[in-house]
Motif scaffolding. Structure first.
Motif, PDB file in Angstrom:
ATOM      1  N   ASN A 140     103.390 -43.666  38.202  1.00 52.83           N
ATOM      2  CA  ASN A 140     104.683 -43.761  38.776  1.00 52.83           C
ATOM      3  C   ASN A 140     105.806 -42.887  38.260  1.00 52.83           C
ATOM      4  O   ASN A 140     106.308 -41.847  38.925  1.00 52.83           O
ATOM      5  N   GLY A 141     105.975 -42.703  36.982  1.00 53.12           N
ATOM      6  CA  GLY A 141     107.094 -42.260  36.026  1.00 53.12           C
ATOM      7  C   GLY A 141     106.525 -40.508  36.249  1.00 53.12           C
ATOM      8  O   GLY A 141     107.566 -39.752  36.486  1.00 53.12           O
ATOM      9  N   CYS A 142     105.226 -40.396  36.170  1.00 53.11           N
ATOM     10  CA  CYS A 142     104.646 -38.972  36.238  1.00 53.11           C
ATOM     11  C   CYS A 142     105.222 -38.218  37.482  1.00 53.11           C
ATOM     12  O   CYS A 142     105.762 -37.095  37.277  1.00 53.11           O
ATOM     13  N   LEU A 143     105.112 -38.843  38.624  1.00 51.17           N
ATOM     14  CA  LEU A 143     105.355 -38.390  39.949  1.00 51.17           C
ATOM     15  C   LEU A 143     106.985 -38.330  39.996  1.00 51.17           C
ATOM     16  O   LEU A 143     107.354 -37.169  40.864  1.00 51.17           O
ATOM     17  N   GLU A 144     107.751 -39.105  39.289  1.00 51.59           N
ATOM     18  CA  GLU A 144     109.234 -39.062  39.262  1.00 51.59           C
ATOM     19  C   GLU A 144     109.733 -37.771  38.830  1.00 51.59           C
ATOM     20  O   GLU A 144     110.589 -36.824  39.542  1.00 51.59           O
ATOM     21  N   PHE A 145     109.201 -37.364  37.494  1.00 51.29           N
ATOM     22  CA  PHE A 145     109.572 -35.923  36.901  1.00 51.29           C
ATOM     23  C   PHE A 145     109.013 -34.751  37.695  1.00 51.29           C
ATOM     24  O   PHE A 145     109.428 -33.810  37.740  1.00 51.29           O
ATOM     25  N   PHE A 146     107.890 -34.842  38.119  1.00 50.39           N
ATOM     26  CA  PHE A 146     107.286 -33.474  38.844  1.00 50.39           C
ATOM     27  C   PHE A 146     107.471 -33.274  39.978  1.00 50.39           C
ATOM     28  O   PHE A 146     107.252 -32.325  40.456  1.00 50.39           O
ATOM     29  N   THR A 147     107.977 -34.371  40.894  1.00 48.38           N
ATOM     30  CA  THR A 147     108.153 -34.320  42.424  1.00 48.38           C
ATOM     31  C   THR A 147     109.363 -34.638  42.866  1.00 48.38           C
ATOM     32  O   THR A 147     110.211 -34.167  43.510  1.00 48.38           O
ATOM     33  N   LEU A 148     109.707 -35.785  42.679  1.00 53.25           N
ATOM     34  CA  LEU A 148     110.830 -36.743  43.001  1.00 53.25           C
ATOM     35  C   LEU A 148     112.370 -36.550  42.752  1.00 53.25           C
ATOM     36  O   LEU A 148     113.172 -36.327  43.295  1.00 53.25           O
ATOM     37  N   ALA A 149     112.552 -36.246  41.214  1.00 55.12           N
ATOM     38  CA  ALA A 149     113.545 -36.376  40.525  1.00 55.12           C
ATOM     39  C   ALA A 149     114.839 -35.465  40.952  1.00 55.12           C
ATOM     40  O   ALA A 149     115.843 -35.762  41.349  1.00 55.12           O
ATOM     41  N   LYS A 150     114.340 -34.108  41.468  1.00 56.79           N
ATOM     42  CA  LYS A 150     115.340 -33.214  41.743  1.00 56.79           C
ATOM     43  C   LYS A 150     115.913 -33.534  42.990  1.00 56.79           C
ATOM     44  O   LYS A 150     117.225 -33.052  43.236  1.00 56.79           O
ATOM     45  N   TYR A 151     114.871 -33.993  43.749  1.00 60.92           N
ATOM     46  CA  TYR A 151     115.616 -34.274  45.201  1.00 60.92           C
ATOM     47  C   TYR A 151     116.441 -35.481  45.305  1.00 60.92           C
ATOM     48  O   TYR A 151     117.227 -35.531  45.960  1.00 60.92           O
ATOM     49  N   ARG A 152     116.088 -36.349  44.354  1.00 63.92           N
ATOM     50  CA  ARG A 152     117.107 -37.614  44.372  1.00 63.92           C
ATOM     51  C   ARG A 152     118.241 -37.483  43.772  1.00 63.92           C
ATOM     52  O   ARG A 152     119.335 -37.815  44.069  1.00 63.92           O
ATOM     53  N   ALA A 153     118.522 -36.397  42.864  1.00 64.22           N
ATOM     54  CA  ALA A 153     119.721 -35.880  42.216  1.00 64.22           C
ATOM     55  C   ALA A 153     120.513 -35.297  43.422  1.00 64.22           C
ATOM     56  O   ALA A 153     121.656 -35.531  43.472  1.00 64.22           O
ATOM     57  N   LEU A 154     119.943 -34.490  44.073  1.00 66.06           N
ATOM     58  CA  LEU A 154     120.514 -33.704  45.189  1.00 66.06           C
ATOM     59  C   LEU A 154     121.045 -34.773  46.189  1.00 66.06           C
ATOM     60  O   LEU A 154     122.311 -34.550  46.735  1.00 66.06           O
ATOM     61  N   LEU A 155     120.309 -35.444  46.622  1.00 65.08           N
ATOM     62  CA  LEU A 155     120.841 -36.326  47.700  1.00 65.08           C
ATOM     63  C   LEU A 155     121.681 -37.428  47.121  1.00 65.08           C
ATOM     64  O   LEU A 155     122.557 -37.870  48.042  1.00 65.08           O
ATOM     65  N   THR A 156     121.645 -37.898  45.965  1.00 61.48           N
ATOM     66  CA  THR A 156     122.963 -38.515  45.491  1.00 61.48           C
ATOM     67  C   THR A 156     123.994 -38.085  45.514  1.00 61.48           C
ATOM     68  O   THR A 156     124.951 -38.558  45.725  1.00 61.48           O
ATOM     69  N   ALA A 157     124.180 -36.725  44.762  1.00 66.73           N
ATOM     70  CA  ALA A 157     125.279 -36.139  44.894  1.00 66.73           C
ATOM     71  C   ALA A 157     125.960 -35.840  46.131  1.00 66.73           C
ATOM     72  O   ALA A 157     127.190 -35.724  46.194  1.00 66.73           O
ATOM     73  N   ASP A 158     125.088 -35.487  47.111  1.00 72.59           N
ATOM     74  CA  ASP A 158     125.466 -35.064  48.573  1.00 72.59           C
ATOM     75  C   ASP A 158     125.883 -36.434  49.376  1.00 72.59           C
ATOM     76  O   ASP A 158     125.771 -36.374  50.719  1.00 72.59           O
ATOM     77  N   GLN A 159     125.819 -37.540  48.705  1.00 67.46           N
ATOM     78  CA  GLN A 159     126.023 -39.115  49.550  1.00 67.46           C
ATOM     79  C   GLN A 159     125.240 -39.261  50.414  1.00 67.46           C
ATOM     80  O   GLN A 159     125.297 -39.849  51.667  1.00 67.46           O
ATOM     81  N   LYS A 160     123.858 -38.952  50.472  1.00 71.72           N
ATOM     82  CA  LYS A 160     122.872 -39.263  51.291  1.00 71.72           C
ATOM     83  C   LYS A 160     121.966 -39.860  50.575  1.00 71.72           C
ATOM     84  O   LYS A 160     120.443 -39.888  50.750  1.00 71.72           O
ATOM     85  N   ALA A 161     122.445 -41.005  50.136  1.00 73.70           N
ATOM     86  CA  ALA A 161     121.639 -42.081  49.220  1.00 73.70           C
ATOM     87  C   ALA A 161     120.658 -42.701  50.467  1.00 73.70           C
ATOM     88  O   ALA A 161     119.466 -43.344  50.199  1.00 73.70           O
ATOM     89  N   TYR A 162     120.921 -42.720  51.557  1.00 78.49           N
ATOM     90  CA  TYR A 162     120.312 -43.518  52.677  1.00 78.49           C
ATOM     91  C   TYR A 162     118.851 -42.980  52.904  1.00 78.49           C
ATOM     92  O   TYR A 162     117.964 -43.782  53.343  1.00 78.49           O
ATOM     93  N   VAL A 163     118.608 -41.644  52.716  1.00 74.00           N
ATOM     94  CA  VAL A 163     117.426 -41.154  52.666  1.00 74.00           C
ATOM     95  C   VAL A 163     116.465 -41.563  51.590  1.00 74.00           C
ATOM     96  O   VAL A 163     115.262 -41.975  51.915  1.00 74.00           O
TER      97      VAL A 163
END
Length: 506
Positions: free
Chosen positions: A134-157
């Protein structure tokens, strides 16, 4: 879209996520206890906490990236956004490699130190590797998208994607546990459900942010705040994981780990409910700070502080009274260890209360990116937990660790009480101090009333839920009356915001 509307959407989606997480958080441990026992439940919890520490190799990238994106997103600077996301992607990949190496090392070392009566050393090794995926997937796929959506106030996605994953995960655990599948095979099959969240987030971000160049050149110092953000990240991991690590390494008792995680699960559910009301606010306040709107910051912060302290007053008034009846019902029939320890219920609830008192101030630290300015205090708070826990655990067990946690949170509460007004809001410390004092008074009054009304014997979830609902209504009346008398202006402003949200944007 207005900040208020974004807050509303994020809150609704986060509410659904926390409801799903709340339900799943009670179902999965119950199935682990019933079908695999306290030792296996403690073993999995212990491994997950070690893996959580490995997430520190992320080195504050998320916090730094989110902070760096506030300005470019507010100004629609696509070039700057691409550079920041590209930098985050590179750093996440580098951190991911280190994470994988640490997980493999843990898989080899852990079975040599911790033994289980139900699993062989090879099975424990495989379990560590599987839980690390699970942690591996966070680093290699999800993390950059999570940061972008959080900063853009789109946490609902993020919330929607996570809901899908949690439902699939929980359903898989329930089905496989009932069929008495080996725990290693169960975890191997269940881990596949994480790909559902991965697919959703990648599809949305690639569609919504078509302008982003994920290979855009960037300055080496673009995310220079990540090392400062790491300090705050370390504190979060220490606060959550240190107790389990200490119980594992110092006391070497996986059943004590299971007891700790069951109580912590209940308070985690409360934290999830409270999280509904702060989802996306860090990004919203970050936007205000980036625009240097001091008047808006002061007004909004006071409203939020009034609202949040009222919420936790209700939540913890009810928790102090209802936690032990719930634990008794939840662990009914589990005989390999005694989970019914009233002192633990009190200490866990008090610790959670002390932790949540600083939430409004801590949120502004994140919003303003003031990681460097608070790193000494953050280090001190973490040191109190670790040193205090190690010293007290041998004599007092779980209770000793909780004493250290409470002392740590008290220190940080006092520190942030003075730091935020002096460095950000420019408001009087007295305003927050009075609200915190009133918070404790309101809880004392509510608990006193509820103790007289709540029955001593509650045998079913239905009875517990009925009395918990009654307790919530009674404590809400006490807290709202207090707010109306002592903080009427902010209470009316909050009421106005709620009416505006429900009535639609003007």
């Amino acid at each position: 879209m207005s900040r208020t509307k974004l807050f509303f959407y994020n809150s609704i989606s986060t509410a659904l996520l926390h409801i799903v997480t709340f339900i799943s958080g009670f179902i999965v441990p119950k199935y682990m206890l019933v079908y695999y026992g306290s030792e296996i439940n403690g073993l999995i919890s212990s491994i997950l906490q070690f893996i959580a520490y490995f997430n520190l190799v992320e080195a504050g990238i998320s916090g730094a990236a989110v902070y760096a994106l506030y300005g470019p997103l507010a100004n629609a600077d696509h070039s700057a956004i691409s550079s920041i996301v590209s930098a985050a992607k590179k750093y996440y990949y580098q951190s991911g490699v280190i994470f994988v190496l640490l997980t493999v090392a843990l898989a080899m070392i852990y079975p040599l130190y911790i033994k289980s009566t139900g699993l062989s050393s090879l099975e424990i090794t495989l379990l560590v590797l599987i839980l690390g995926i699970n942690g591996c997937l966070e680093f290699f796929t999800l993390a950059k998208y999570r940061a972008l959506l959080t900063a853009d106030q789109k946490a609902y996605v993020i919330s929607i994607a996570s809901i899908v994953y949690i439902i699939l995960n929980t359903a898989s655990v329930m089905f496989l546990a009932k069929t008495h599948v080996n725990i290693v095979l169960l975890r191997a099959i269940v881990v596949l459900t994480i790909f559902s969240r991965t697919i959703i987030l990648i599809y949305y971000c690639r569609t919504r942010y078509r302008y982003i160049n994920y290979s855009s050149p960037f300055s080496p110092n673009l995310l220079d705040k990540r090392w400062d953000a790491l300090i705050l990240q370390i504190l979060g991991v220490i606060h959550v994981g240190a107790p389990v690590i200490i119980l594992t390494l110092i006391l070497k008792d996986l059943k004590l780990v299971s007891i700790y995680t069951i109580y912590n699960m209940v308070l985690g559910g409360i934290a999830g409910i409270l999280g509904i009301f702060i989802s996306g606010l860090a990004a919203s306040f970050g936007d205000v700070i980036a625009r240097r709107q001091l008047d808006t910051l002061q007004r909004s912060y006071q409203e939020f502080e009034c609202f949040y302290y009222s919420m936790i007053a209700v939540a913890f008034s009810v928790t102090f009274v209802t936690i032990m009846p719930f634990i008794s019902i939840y662990t009914k029939g589990i005989t390999d260890v005694d989970y019914n320890v009233p002192l633990l219920g009190f200490l866990f609830t008090l610790n959670a209360l002390m932790y949540n008192i600083k939430t409004p101030q801590g949120m502004l630290v994140i919003s303003a990116g003031m990681y460097k300015e608070t790193r000494l205090q953050t280090f001190t708070q973490g040191a109190i937990i670790v040193v205090g826990g190690i010293l007290l655990a041998p004599s007092y067990g779980i209770e000793g660790i909780l004493y250290a946690c409470i002392a740590s949170n008290f220190y940080r509460d006092v520190d942030l009480l003075f730091f935020i007004p002096r460095n950000l809001t420019k408001l009087s410390v007295r305003l927050s101090f009075i609200r915190i004092a009133r918070l404790f008074f309101n809880i004392a009054v509510s608990v006193t009333i509820l103790k007289f009304l709540f029955p001593r014997q509650v045998d079913t979830y239905g009875q517990w839920a009925t009395w918990a609902a009654i307790a919530t209504i009674i404590s809400s009346i006490v807290i709202l009356t207090s707010a109306f008398i002592f903080d009427r202006q902010n209470l009316l402003s909050i009421h106005g915001r709620i009416r505006h949200i429900l009535g639609g944007s003007r």
